[in-house]
Design a protein around this motif. Structure first.
Motif, PDB file in Angstrom:
ATOM      1  N   GLY A 106       0.808  -1.206   0.000  1.00  0.00           N
ATOM      2  CA  GLY A 106       0.000   0.000   0.000  1.00  0.00           C
ATOM      3  C   GLY A 106       0.846   1.263   0.000  1.00  0.00           C
ATOM      4  N   PRO A 107       0.228   2.421   0.238  1.00  0.00           N
ATOM      5  CA  PRO A 107       0.957   3.685   0.300  1.00  0.00           C
ATOM      6  C   PRO A 107       1.923   3.706   1.482  1.00  0.00           C
ATOM      7  CG  PRO A 107      -1.293   3.957   1.089  1.00  0.00           C
ATOM      8  CD  PRO A 107      -1.215   2.588   0.500  1.00  0.00           C
ATOM      9  N   VAL A 108       2.991   4.468   1.343  1.00  0.00           N
ATOM     10  CA  VAL A 108       4.006   4.568   2.395  1.00  0.00           C
ATOM     11  C   VAL A 108       3.428   5.341   3.578  1.00  0.00           C
ATOM     12  CG1 VAL A 108       6.282   5.456   2.990  1.00  0.00           C
ATOM     13  CG2 VAL A 108       5.894   4.438   0.740  1.00  0.00           C
ATOM     14  N   ARG A 109       3.356   4.691   4.741  1.00  0.00           N
ATOM     15  CA  ARG A 109       2.814   5.305   5.951  1.00  0.00           C
ATOM     16  C   ARG A 109       3.891   5.496   7.006  1.00  0.00           C
ATOM     17  NH1 ARG A 109      -2.905   4.288   6.242  1.00  0.00           N
ATOM     18  NH2 ARG A 109      -3.637   3.027   4.494  1.00  0.00           N
ATOM     19  N   THR A 110       4.883   4.614   7.025  1.00  0.00           N
ATOM     20  CA  THR A 110       5.924   4.645   8.044  1.00  0.00           C
ATOM     21  C   THR A 110       7.278   4.519   7.374  1.00  0.00           C
ATOM     22  OG1 THR A 110       5.744   2.244   8.337  1.00  0.00           O
ATOM     23  CG2 THR A 110       4.446   3.621   9.807  1.00  0.00           C
ATOM     24  N   ASP A 111       8.272   5.233   7.875  1.00  0.00           N
ATOM     25  CA  ASP A 111       9.599   5.177   7.273  1.00  0.00           C
ATOM     26  C   ASP A 111      10.579   4.470   8.203  1.00  0.00           C
ATOM     27  OD1 ASP A 111      11.499   7.405   8.655  1.00  0.00           O
ATOM     28  OD2 ASP A 111       9.397   8.028   8.684  1.00  0.00           O
ATOM     29  N   TRP A 112      11.657   4.015   7.623  1.00  0.00           N
ATOM     30  CA  TRP A 112      12.659   3.209   8.329  1.00  0.00           C
ATOM     31  C   TRP A 112      13.166   3.913   9.580  1.00  0.00           C
ATOM     32  CZ3 TRP A 112      14.965  -1.610   7.609  1.00  0.00           C
ATOM     33  CH2 TRP A 112      16.168  -1.828   8.284  1.00  0.00           C
ATOM     34  N   ASP A 113      13.616   5.156   9.447  1.00  0.00           N
ATOM     35  CA  ASP A 113      14.226   5.857  10.580  1.00  0.00           C
ATOM     36  C   ASP A 113      13.231   6.054  11.719  1.00  0.00           C
ATOM     37  OD1 ASP A 113      16.665   6.025   9.323  1.00  0.00           O
ATOM     38  OD2 ASP A 113      16.312   8.028   8.501  1.00  0.00           O
ATOM     39  N   SER A 114      11.981   6.354  11.380  1.00  0.00           N
ATOM     40  CA  SER A 114      10.982   6.580  12.418  1.00  0.00           C
ATOM     41  C   SER A 114      10.671   5.293  13.178  1.00  0.00           C
ATOM     42  CB  SER A 114       9.701   7.155  11.818  1.00  0.00           C
ATOM     43  OG  SER A 114       9.949   8.417  11.245  1.00  0.00           O
ATOM     44  N   VAL A 115      10.526   4.183  12.464  1.00  0.00           N
ATOM     45  CA  VAL A 115      10.252   2.906  13.120  1.00  0.00           C
ATOM     46  C   VAL A 115      11.417   2.506  14.023  1.00  0.00           C
ATOM     47  CG1 VAL A 115       9.945   0.427  12.724  1.00  0.00           C
ATOM     48  CG2 VAL A 115       8.646   2.083  11.378  1.00  0.00           C
ATOM     49  N   ILE A 116      12.648   2.648  13.503  1.00  0.00           N
ATOM     50  CA  ILE A 116      13.829   2.314  14.305  1.00  0.00           C
ATOM     51  C   ILE A 116      13.886   3.183  15.558  1.00  0.00           C
ATOM     52  CG2 ILE A 116      16.347   2.249  14.339  1.00  0.00           C
ATOM     53  CD1 ILE A 116      15.004   0.145  12.554  1.00  0.00           C
ATOM     54  N   GLY A 117      13.574   4.474  15.387  1.00  0.00           N
ATOM     55  CA  GLY A 117      13.637   5.393  16.512  1.00  0.00           C
ATOM     56  C   GLY A 117      12.556   5.139  17.541  1.00  0.00           C
ATOM     57  N   VAL A 118      11.309   4.989  17.094  1.00  0.00           N
ATOM     58  CA  VAL A 118      10.195   4.798  18.026  1.00  0.00           C
ATOM     59  C   VAL A 118      10.349   3.501  18.814  1.00  0.00           C
ATOM     60  CG1 VAL A 118       7.717   4.325  18.156  1.00  0.00           C
ATOM     61  CG2 VAL A 118       8.549   6.220  16.764  1.00  0.00           C
ATOM     62  N   LEU A 119      10.846   2.444  18.166  1.00  0.00           N
ATOM     63  CA  LEU A 119      10.963   1.141  18.826  1.00  0.00           C
ATOM     64  C   LEU A 119      12.331   0.902  19.457  1.00  0.00           C
ATOM     65  CD1 LEU A 119       9.069  -1.088  16.231  1.00  0.00           C
ATOM     66  CD2 LEU A 119       8.227  -0.180  18.392  1.00  0.00           C
ATOM     67  N   GLY A 120      13.233   1.873  19.344  1.00  0.00           N
ATOM     68  CA  GLY A 120      14.542   1.740  19.987  1.00  0.00           C
ATOM     69  C   GLY A 120      15.352   0.568  19.477  1.00  0.00           C
ATOM     70  N   LEU A 121      15.470   0.447  18.147  1.00  0.00           N
ATOM     71  CA  LEU A 121      16.109  -0.733  17.556  1.00  0.00           C
ATOM     72  C   LEU A 121      17.500  -0.451  16.998  1.00  0.00           C
ATOM     73  CD1 LEU A 121      13.054  -2.189  15.571  1.00  0.00           C
ATOM     74  CD2 LEU A 121      13.875  -2.849  17.839  1.00  0.00           C
ATOM     75  N   SER A 122      17.982   0.774  17.043  1.00  0.00           N
ATOM     76  CA  SER A 122      19.221   1.117  16.334  1.00  0.00           C
ATOM     77  C   SER A 122      20.419   0.292  16.798  1.00  0.00           C
ATOM     78  CB  SER A 122      19.523   2.609  16.492  1.00  0.00           C
ATOM     79  OG  SER A 122      19.662   2.945  17.867  1.00  0.00           O
ATOM     80  N   HIS A 123      20.493  -0.039  18.074  1.00  0.00           N
ATOM     81  CA  HIS A 123      21.639  -0.793  18.587  1.00  0.00           C
ATOM     82  C   HIS A 123      21.498  -2.297  18.396  1.00  0.00           C
ATOM     83  CE1 HIS A 123      18.662  -1.044  21.751  1.00  0.00           C
ATOM     84  NE2 HIS A 123      19.383  -1.961  22.380  1.00  0.00           N
ATOM     85  N   LEU A 124      20.385  -2.731  17.811  1.00  0.00           N
ATOM     86  CA  LEU A 124      20.136  -4.165  17.632  1.00  0.00           C
ATOM     87  C   LEU A 124      20.278  -4.619  16.188  1.00  0.00           C
ATOM     88  CD1 LEU A 124      16.872  -4.498  19.808  1.00  0.00           C
ATOM     89  CD2 LEU A 124      19.236  -4.911  20.538  1.00  0.00           C
TER      90      LEU A 124
END
Length: 377
Positions: A106-124
């Motif tokens: 579908g249409p783009v609703r969420t972007d990579w950086d925002s998902v990583i940031g909101v869920l605290g995944l950058s160090h994983l």
């Protein structure tokens, strides 16, 4: 609007769903194990085909027996987070997340950086699933579902397999979903603590049927639902605002429509919106305002209903003006105090009963209503 009107025969269970739900915020599907909650969302996802009826999300029809419509799973645009994370063990976190991006239709609703940031995944991102805790796995599974750009997110008891510390780790992330991404969520749980912390709308499922549906506070306020929720888990929900803190005593004052509550310190700024769950067993009633007692929360109201239960107890509903409290007392106490509809009373709530487990931060209505600005990865 999410329209769920269908029937399905499942063994001895005659499964019947007949509800219309808001296509915003978090709708909790609550009920005991075996009630039919997972079957309900499996029908929405397309895993389970109803015998007849209709399923539609914002006028997009997923299933309609009369029109002979039954969209396949991959065309429904739904994200699904299961009880177990179901990550690919041979891929690292980043690759598991990119799998979600590849499934996007579908249409783009969420972007990579925002998902990583909101869920605290950058160090994983470089870790394999076997090196993740249970809570971290669920956050990755949630990120993968979000990156598939769903129009609806289904969550089937995503915290059930986690211990208490891991649940406490993941809950704040789930709380942010609807507000950060403007995404409707159907959340299955048999934990009333999770439900009252996360949900805006509540559906109670029992024996394959949707027996109650409405705004969380309204459904929780009805004494006829106590047996379905559980006598000692039932209670009331109040929407409050942090007013001020008392650092000397580590207390916080919360304001709500009919007064204020003093609670153990809440680490939020004044003006923050919070939700407070007050269990029936934590509310005591008095005919006059007590003065020489340690209880600080004393709220005037009027009895509007009494429901005797089997055994020694009765549930009393107290109208505070714009909201209600429910109190579990003995039937003997009801008779001794002469309680009946119309009786003026004072509802007393101990501050120690309102600890962090019953208080949760709420997203502002404005934030929850507007989806995050989408940026292509």
């Amino acid at each position: 609007m999410i329209e769920l009107h269908f029937r399905k025969k499942l063994g001895a269970l005659d499964f019947a769903v007949d509800v219309s739900l808001p296509s915003r915020g978090v709708t909790a599907l609550f009920g005991r194990s075996g009630a039919g909650k997972s079957s309900l969302i499996n029908a929405v996802a397309g895993i389970l085909a109803p015998d007849h009826g209709r399923i539609a999300v914002d006028q997009r029809v997923f299933f309609d027996s009369q029109a002979r419509v039954n969209l396949p799973i991959e065309k429904r645009g739904i994200g699904y987070v299961f009880q177990d994370a179901r990550l690919f063990p041979h891929l690292d976190v980043a690759a598991n997340l990119r799998y979600g991006l590849r499934r996007a239709r579908g249409p783009v609703r969420t972007d990579w950086d925002s998902v990583i940031g909101v869920l605290g995944l950058s160090h994983l991102l470089t870790r394999r699933p076997h090196l993740l805790s249970g809570g971290e796995k669920q956050r990755v599974a949630l990120g993968r579902a979000l990156l598939s750009q769903p129009s609806l997110l289904l969550m089937d008891e995503p915290l059930a397999s986690l211990d208490a510390p891991r649940k406490a780790e993941v809950l704040p992330y789930i709380e942010r979903l609807a507000g950060e991404f403007g995404l409707p969520v159907l959340y299955v749980s048999h934990s009333i603590e999770e439900v009252t912390r996360l949900a805006d709308h509540l559906v109670i499922v029992a024996e394959g049927r949707t027996v109650a549906s409405g705004e969380l506070a309204d459904v929780m306020a009805r004494p006829e639902h106590s047996t379905l929720i559980g006598r000692h888990e039932a209670g009331s929900v109040l929407e409050c605002t942090v007013a001020q803190h008392n650092d000397d005593y580590a207390l916080t004052t919360l304001h709500f429509a009919d007064g204020q509550l003093r609670v153990p310190r809440v680490d939020l700024d004044p003006g923050s919106a919070v939700r407070v769950r007050i269990q029936t067993r934590d509310v005591t009633l008095a005919l006059s305002r007590p003065m020489d007692v340690s209880i600080m929360n004393k709220l005037p109201g009027r009895v509007v209903g009494i429901t005797p239960e089997d055994g020694p107890y009765a549930e009393v509903v107290v109208d505070l003006g714009s909201s209600t409290l429910r109190s579990l007392v003995t039937r003997e106490s009801c008779d001794r105090l002469g309680l009946q509809p119309g009786t003026p009373v004072w509802a007393l709530v101990k501050s120690v009963a309102l600890d962090g487990r019953g208080i949760s931060k709420r997203q502002s209505a404005a934030k929850a209503a507007s989806p995050l600005r989408a940026v292509a990865d």
